[in-house]
Design a protein around this motif. Structure first.
Motif, PDB file in Angstrom:
ATOM      1  N   VAL A  19       0.838  -1.201   0.000  1.00 33.38           N
ATOM      2  CA  VAL A  19       0.000   0.000   0.000  1.00 33.38           C
ATOM      3  C   VAL A  19       0.870   1.247   0.000  1.00 33.38           C
ATOM      4  N   ASN A  20       1.845   1.294   0.879  1.00 33.06           N
ATOM      5  CA  ASN A  20       2.685   2.484   0.998  1.00 33.06           C
ATOM      6  C   ASN A  20       3.555   2.695  -0.243  1.00 33.06           C
ATOM      7  N   ALA A  21       3.988   1.592  -0.877  1.00 31.15           N
ATOM      8  CA  ALA A  21       4.774   1.716  -2.102  1.00 31.15           C
ATOM      9  C   ALA A  21       3.923   2.302  -3.230  1.00 31.15           C
ATOM     10  N   ALA A  22       2.676   1.836  -3.343  1.00 35.80           N
ATOM     11  CA  ALA A  22       1.788   2.350  -4.380  1.00 35.80           C
ATOM     12  C   ALA A  22       1.499   3.829  -4.166  1.00 35.80           C
ATOM     13  N   VAL A  23       1.327   4.235  -2.914  1.00 38.65           N
ATOM     14  CA  VAL A  23       1.080   5.650  -2.599  1.00 38.65           C
ATOM     15  C   VAL A  23       2.293   6.488  -2.983  1.00 38.65           C
ATOM     16  N   MET A  24       3.477   5.992  -2.648  1.00 40.94           N
ATOM     17  CA  MET A  24       4.692   6.744  -2.941  1.00 40.94           C
ATOM     18  C   MET A  24       4.933   6.851  -4.448  1.00 40.94           C
ATOM     19  N   LEU A  25       4.694   5.756  -5.178  1.00 37.00           N
ATOM     20  CA  LEU A  25       4.915   5.746  -6.623  1.00 37.00           C
ATOM     21  C   LEU A  25       3.792   6.437  -7.397  1.00 37.00           C
ATOM     22  N   GLU A  26       2.682   6.702  -6.706  1.00 36.60           N
ATOM     23  CA  GLU A  26       1.482   7.262  -7.342  1.00 36.60           C
ATOM     24  C   GLU A  26       1.005   6.370  -8.475  1.00 36.60           C
ATOM     25  N   LYS A 149      -7.491  17.478  -9.504  1.00 38.39           N
ATOM     26  CA  LYS A 149      -6.946  18.513  -8.625  1.00 38.39           C
ATOM     27  C   LYS A 149      -5.904  17.907  -7.697  1.00 38.39           C
ATOM     28  N   HIS A 150      -6.194  16.711  -7.202  1.00 33.83           N
ATOM     29  CA  HIS A 150      -5.291  15.962  -6.334  1.00 33.83           C
ATOM     30  C   HIS A 150      -5.307  14.515  -6.814  1.00 33.83           C
ATOM     31  N   ARG A 151      -4.140  13.964  -7.074  1.00 36.86           N
ATOM     32  CA  ARG A 151      -4.068  12.588  -7.591  1.00 36.86           C
ATOM     33  C   ARG A 151      -4.617  11.621  -6.546  1.00 36.86           C
ATOM     34  N   PRO A 152      -5.704  10.905  -6.861  1.00 37.86           N
ATOM     35  CA  PRO A 152      -6.275   9.995  -5.866  1.00 37.86           C
ATOM     36  C   PRO A 152      -5.411   8.750  -5.666  1.00 37.86           C
ATOM     37  N   ILE A 153      -5.573   8.131  -4.502  1.00 38.83           N
ATOM     38  CA  ILE A 153      -4.980   6.817  -4.263  1.00 38.83           C
ATOM     39  C   ILE A 153      -5.948   5.803  -4.853  1.00 38.83           C
ATOM     40  N   VAL A 154      -5.529   5.122  -5.907  1.00 38.24           N
ATOM     41  CA  VAL A 154      -6.412   4.199  -6.628  1.00 38.24           C
ATOM     42  C   VAL A 154      -6.108   2.770  -6.178  1.00 38.24           C
ATOM     43  N   ILE A 155      -7.125   2.096  -5.667  1.00 37.87           N
ATOM     44  CA  ILE A 155      -7.012   0.686  -5.270  1.00 37.87           C
ATOM     45  C   ILE A 155      -7.972  -0.120  -6.124  1.00 37.87           C
ATOM     46  N   ILE A 156      -7.424  -1.107  -6.840  1.00 36.84           N
ATOM     47  CA  ILE A 156      -8.198  -1.930  -7.769  1.00 36.84           C
ATOM     48  C   ILE A 156      -8.173  -3.366  -7.264  1.00 36.84           C
ATOM     49  N   THR A 157      -9.342  -3.983  -7.142  1.00 32.01           N
ATOM     50  CA  THR A 157      -9.392  -5.366  -6.664  1.00 32.01           C
ATOM     51  C   THR A 157      -9.777  -6.307  -7.799  1.00 32.01           C
ATOM     52  N   SER A 158      -9.309  -7.551  -7.681  1.00 30.11           N
ATOM     53  CA  SER A 158      -9.624  -8.587  -8.669  1.00 30.11           C
ATOM     54  C   SER A 158      -9.704  -9.929  -7.954  1.00 30.11           C
TER      55      SER A 158
END
Length: 279
Positions: A19-26, A149-158
């Motif tokens: 989770v934190n890596a995805a947030v950091m990498l956007e 306006k602000h890049r959202p944190i996108v979480i995709i489930t499968s």
């Protein structure tokens, strides 16, 4: 912004890192795992943990990528024009904003959940690829460009029902939620059923893992199902001795919470028959 376990959700170390890596990498976080392992709840807990609003887009087999951006209601505009409604002069009155548009125009950073993306057709992920990468899209009817306006944190489930395109996978940070080991599952149970007696919990989880590992099982029970099962055991005030029951019976107590199709029930009934015959 750092995500960790919350008082409602136990996140393993590797899940927190993802989770934190995805947030950091956007980058969008693509989370896979069998149904019932907490993928959807993860997004909700990330939003709560980081103090961010959440927007949920639940995908169906009929969902199209365009619906996440916007939908133009040409039928309503035609009807209103026939009735002489002055609203027809502004096409924007007939634009319905989708979940991505809502996330892009939000005044604060948001968590955007795209839930069960594998339910849609195979082109759906690629149809969103550019918008999720550039964080903007064009509205052809009005000529405007909508940018985040602000890049959202996108979480995709499968749920792994179908393979996702390689181009889409390259744009995501990937994590597979493995089914928890018994010690992690005990921590999860403690969150949902605090104070459960150790003897009952150990006996129940031992039996639960035996059910999951039974050869030939069509659908293995998940985390959500063991939580439901334990809730029933507590409501019935069953003891460890009650769970062991008849040695010749292979079906667990209140097995309807764990076994969700007739093939698996018949499998355990056959095992019980073989146990009796062997005895």
């Amino acid at each position: 912004m750092t995500f960790r376990s919350t008082d409602k959700y136990i996140a393993t170390e590797d899940l927190s890192v993802a989770v934190n890596a995805a947030v950091m990498l956007e980058r969008p976080l693509l989370v896979k795992g069998e149904p019932g392992t907490g993928k959807t709840e993860l997004a909700r807990q990330v939003a709560e943990s980081l103090g961010l609003p959440m927007i949920e887009w639940h995908i169906k087999s009929t969902t199209k990528a365009q619906q996440g951006l916007y939908e133009y209601d040409a039928v309503s505009r035609l009807r209103d024009s026939q009735l002489g409604d002055p609203r027809v002069e502004d096409v924007a009155n007939y634009i319905k904003r989708g979940k991505l548009w809502q996330a892009f125009e939000a005044d604060t950073k948001t968590v955007l959940l795209i839930d069960e993306i594998d339910k849609a057709d195979i082109e759906f992920p690629n149809d969103l690829l550019q918008e999720l990468d550039r964080m903007e899209f064009h509205v052809y009817e009005t000529g405007e460009t909508v940018a985040a306006k602000h890049r959202p944190i996108v979480i995709i489930t499968s749920n792994n029902e179908k393979e996702l395109p390689d181009a889409f996978l390259r744009s995501c940070f990937f994590h597979y939620i493995r089914f928890p080991e018994i010690e992690t599952l005990k921590r999860i149970v403690e969150v949902h059923h605090p104070g459960i007696k150790e003897a009952l919990l150990t006996t129940a989880l031992t039996q639960f893992y035996e059910v999951r590992e039974t050869p030939g099982l069509k659908k293995k029970p998940s985390t959500s199902e063991v939580l439901d099962w334990l809730k029933l055991l507590l409501a019935e005030d069953l003891t460890p001795a009650d769970l062991k029951g008849d040695a010749a019976s292979a079906l667990p107590k209140l097995h309807g919470a764990l076994l969700k199709n007739e093939q698996d029930v018949h499998l355990f009934e056959r095992l019980a028959f073989l146990a009796r015959r062997g005895g």
